[in-house]
Design a protein around this motif. Structure first.
Motif, mmCIF file in Angstrom:
data_model
loop_
_atom_site.group_PDB
_atom_site.id
_atom_site.type_symbol
_atom_site.label_atom_id
_atom_site.label_comp_id
_atom_site.label_asym_id
_atom_site.label_seq_id
_atom_site.Cartn_x
_atom_site.Cartn_y
_atom_site.Cartn_z
ATOM 1 N N SER A 77 0.426 -0.570 0.101
ATOM 2 C CA SER A 77 0.120 0.402 0.354
ATOM 3 C C SER A 77 1.058 1.327 -0.238
ATOM 4 O O SER A 77 -0.132 2.290 0.048
ATOM 5 C CB SER A 77 -0.775 0.232 1.246
ATOM 6 N N ARG A 78 1.888 1.421 -0.046
ATOM 7 C CA ARG A 78 3.114 2.175 -0.046
ATOM 8 C C ARG A 78 2.680 3.056 -1.783
ATOM 9 O O ARG A 78 2.424 2.511 -2.379
ATOM 10 C CB ARG A 78 4.497 1.548 -0.747
ATOM 11 N N LYS A 79 2.749 4.211 -0.970
ATOM 12 C CA LYS A 79 2.686 5.750 -1.979
ATOM 13 C C LYS A 79 3.475 6.907 -1.683
ATOM 14 O O LYS A 79 3.908 6.961 -0.564
ATOM 15 C CB LYS A 79 1.301 6.452 -2.484
ATOM 16 N N GLY A 80 4.210 7.843 -2.821
ATOM 17 C CA GLY A 80 4.799 8.755 -2.393
ATOM 18 C C GLY A 80 6.352 8.472 -1.849
ATOM 19 O O GLY A 80 6.675 7.781 -2.729
ATOM 20 N N GLU A 81 6.606 9.019 -1.806
ATOM 21 C CA GLU A 81 8.538 9.208 -1.170
ATOM 22 C C GLU A 81 9.212 7.964 0.197
ATOM 23 O O GLU A 81 8.681 7.489 0.428
ATOM 24 C CB GLU A 81 9.029 10.575 -0.689
ATOM 25 N N SER A 82 10.539 7.091 -0.715
ATOM 26 C CA SER A 82 11.335 6.568 0.301
ATOM 27 C C SER A 82 12.286 7.403 0.378
ATOM 28 O O SER A 82 13.151 8.028 -0.955
ATOM 29 C CB SER A 82 11.185 5.502 -0.673
ATOM 30 N N ASP A 83 12.646 6.906 1.291
ATOM 31 C CA ASP A 83 14.148 8.308 2.009
ATOM 32 C C ASP A 83 15.451 6.850 1.800
ATOM 33 O O ASP A 83 15.475 5.873 1.671
ATOM 34 C CB ASP A 83 14.023 8.677 3.269
ATOM 35 N N LEU A 84 17.040 7.205 0.784
ATOM 36 C CA LEU A 84 18.109 6.453 0.866
ATOM 37 C C LEU A 84 18.630 6.530 2.281
ATOM 38 O O LEU A 84 18.650 7.762 1.807
ATOM 39 C CB LEU A 84 18.136 6.559 -0.605
ATOM 40 N N VAL A 85 19.534 5.929 2.387
ATOM 41 C CA VAL A 85 20.064 5.832 4.017
ATOM 42 C C VAL A 85 21.142 5.035 4.163
ATOM 43 O O VAL A 85 21.247 4.364 3.676
ATOM 44 C CB VAL A 85 19.273 6.026 4.891
ATOM 45 N N PHE A 86 22.223 5.687 4.050
ATOM 46 C CA PHE A 86 23.806 5.527 4.642
ATOM 47 C C PHE A 86 24.207 5.519 6.387
ATOM 48 O O PHE A 86 24.393 6.977 6.919
ATOM 49 C CB PHE A 86 24.862 5.774 3.768
ATOM 50 N N ARG A 87 24.298 4.203 6.883
ATOM 51 C CA ARG A 87 24.169 4.158 8.144
ATOM 52 C C ARG A 87 24.690 3.256 8.323
ATOM 53 O O ARG A 87 24.748 2.142 8.703
ATOM 54 C CB ARG A 87 22.736 4.679 8.920
ATOM 55 N N ASP A 88 26.079 3.025 9.176
ATOM 56 C CA ASP A 88 26.835 2.611 9.682
ATOM 57 C C ASP A 88 27.619 1.173 8.833
ATOM 58 O O ASP A 88 27.402 0.131 9.096
ATOM 59 C CB ASP A 88 26.766 2.207 11.020
#
Length: 385
Positions: free
Chosen positions: A148-159
């Motif tokens: 049911s996802r709509k819209g933006e997604s964030d790309l994250v680089f962590r550890d």
């Protein structure tokens, strides 16, 4: 969702993309700060072609970068308006443009990021071209929500690892009219104590915290390369441990309330660090635990389960007798025990009772106050069934 890049090329391409977008965001932020153009359309007219030419961003990436800068300034203005920034912090925030780290998260919309849920892969736009078929892993529950996802997604680089954070909009279930209240007394020695007598102790957390403090102090004293590498690996580990503990505690509380058709009553601890005076050896314990995070976890889990939540005035909840309602500071004999100077009741300070605890103490007082708050409409009551 955790991404599993198939090669160093894929990881380098995503890293270069974050670097280009965030350096472009810094340029856009400087323009917005200098010209005062902080509305999306105005700022986009100023920097759109510059972002494409200087940083090799695609059209949609440039638009998302501008939107990120505008959102950052909107958040800053909101914090200033609500009084969250004062004094030196306020002067510093207003004296220079907002900056972005090279590895800060970057929003991707559906034109830049495509999901394949059947194969559990994503296709991501990068400055080196679109990379297809990057595998991702997540829990079965998260995979169901992604449908049911709509819209933006964030790309994250962590550890050293790559993640995608997707926002899911869920329908809000109707909140059931509570049949009584489950009072929850939050503390340091006992993280949460319910009016049913359930004590969720902080002893394990305190042992872990002491061990981490000793380990970090020992590594900092060595000042070697290997020690610095180890410190980097330990970074945010305590915060992750606290977050996991808060998730477990909040799930237990909400499940209990849902099963018994009750609402949840919490103390309103906003500004607790400013109101409470602690001894020197207690300050670290008071300031290190995330009470607000625990409250927010209880709030959203209760909302999804249709359980009502109210916040009550925390004053004197631990000094008031839950049998005769007599309030006096000497009623609280010690951290653990309560003895009423009026009726003589002796009970556990947080939940009441001795070997077979009855509902009482601070958590029972919280539950009692919740009914009054709910009845007089001091909260924005949601639709009930």
């Amino acid at each position: 969702m955790k991404l599993l890049p198939r090669s160093a090329y894929d990881a380098d391409a995503m890293a270069a993309t974050l670097r280009a977008c965030n350096r472009g965001a810094c340029v856009a932020s400087e323009v917005a700060f200098r010209t005062g153009k902080m509305r999306r359309n105005d700022l986009q007219d100023e920097v759109y072609y510059r972002l494409k030419d200087e940083f090799d961003l695609g059209a949609q990436a440039a638009v998302r970068t501008v939107k990120k800068v505008v959102d950052a300034y909107n958040t800053l203005r909101g914090n200033i308006r609500n009084g969250h920034l004062t004094g030196k912090a306020l002067r510093k925030a207003e004296s220079k443009p907002i900056g972005f780290r090279d590895d800060a998260a970057q929003p991707f919309d559906d034109r830049m990021l495509t999901w394949n849920l059947d194969e559990r892969t994503v296709s991501v736009w990068t400055v080196a071209g679109r990379i297809k078929g990057i595998p991702f892993v997540c829990s079965p529950e998260a995979l169901k929500l992604l449908a049911s996802r709509k819209g933006e997604s964030d790309l994250v680089f962590r550890d050293g690892e790559w993640f995608l954070i997707a926002t899911i909009d869920l329908p809000e279930p109707p909140t059931a009219e509570p049949v009584g209240w489950l009072g929850v007394d939050l503390g340091i020695v006992n993280i949460a104590t319910t009016s049913d007598g359930l004590i969720l102790s902080g002893r394990r957390v305190e042992r872990y915290r002491k061990r981490m403090r000793a380990t970090v102090a020992k590594l900092q004293a060595k000042k070697t390369k290997s020690a610095r590498r180890r410190l980097k690996a330990l970074r945010r580990r305590e915060a992750r441990f606290a977050t996991d503990t808060n998730h477990v505690i909040s799930k237990t509380i909400v499940t209990t309330a849902e099963r018994t058709s009750r609402g949840i009553a919490l103390e309103d601890l906003k500004g607790i660090r400013q109101r409470v005076t602690a001894k020197k050896d207690q300050r670290y314990r008071l300031h290190s635990w995330a009470f607000a995070q625990l409250g927010s976890f209880v709030g959203y889990k209760a909302l999804r389960a249709g359980v009502a939540v109210v916040h009550v005035d925390p004053r004197n909840t631990s000094r008031q007798c839950s049998e005769c309602w007599h309030t006096h500071r000497t009623n609280r004999v010690s951290q653990a025990w309560f003895a009423c100077r009026s009726c003589g009741s002796v009970m556990h300070a947080d939940h009441g009772g001795t070997s077979r605890p009855k509902a009482g103490g601070g958590s029972r007082n919280i539950a009692h106050r919740a009914d009054a708050v709910w009845q007089r409409g001091a909260v924005n009551r949601p639709s009930t069934v």
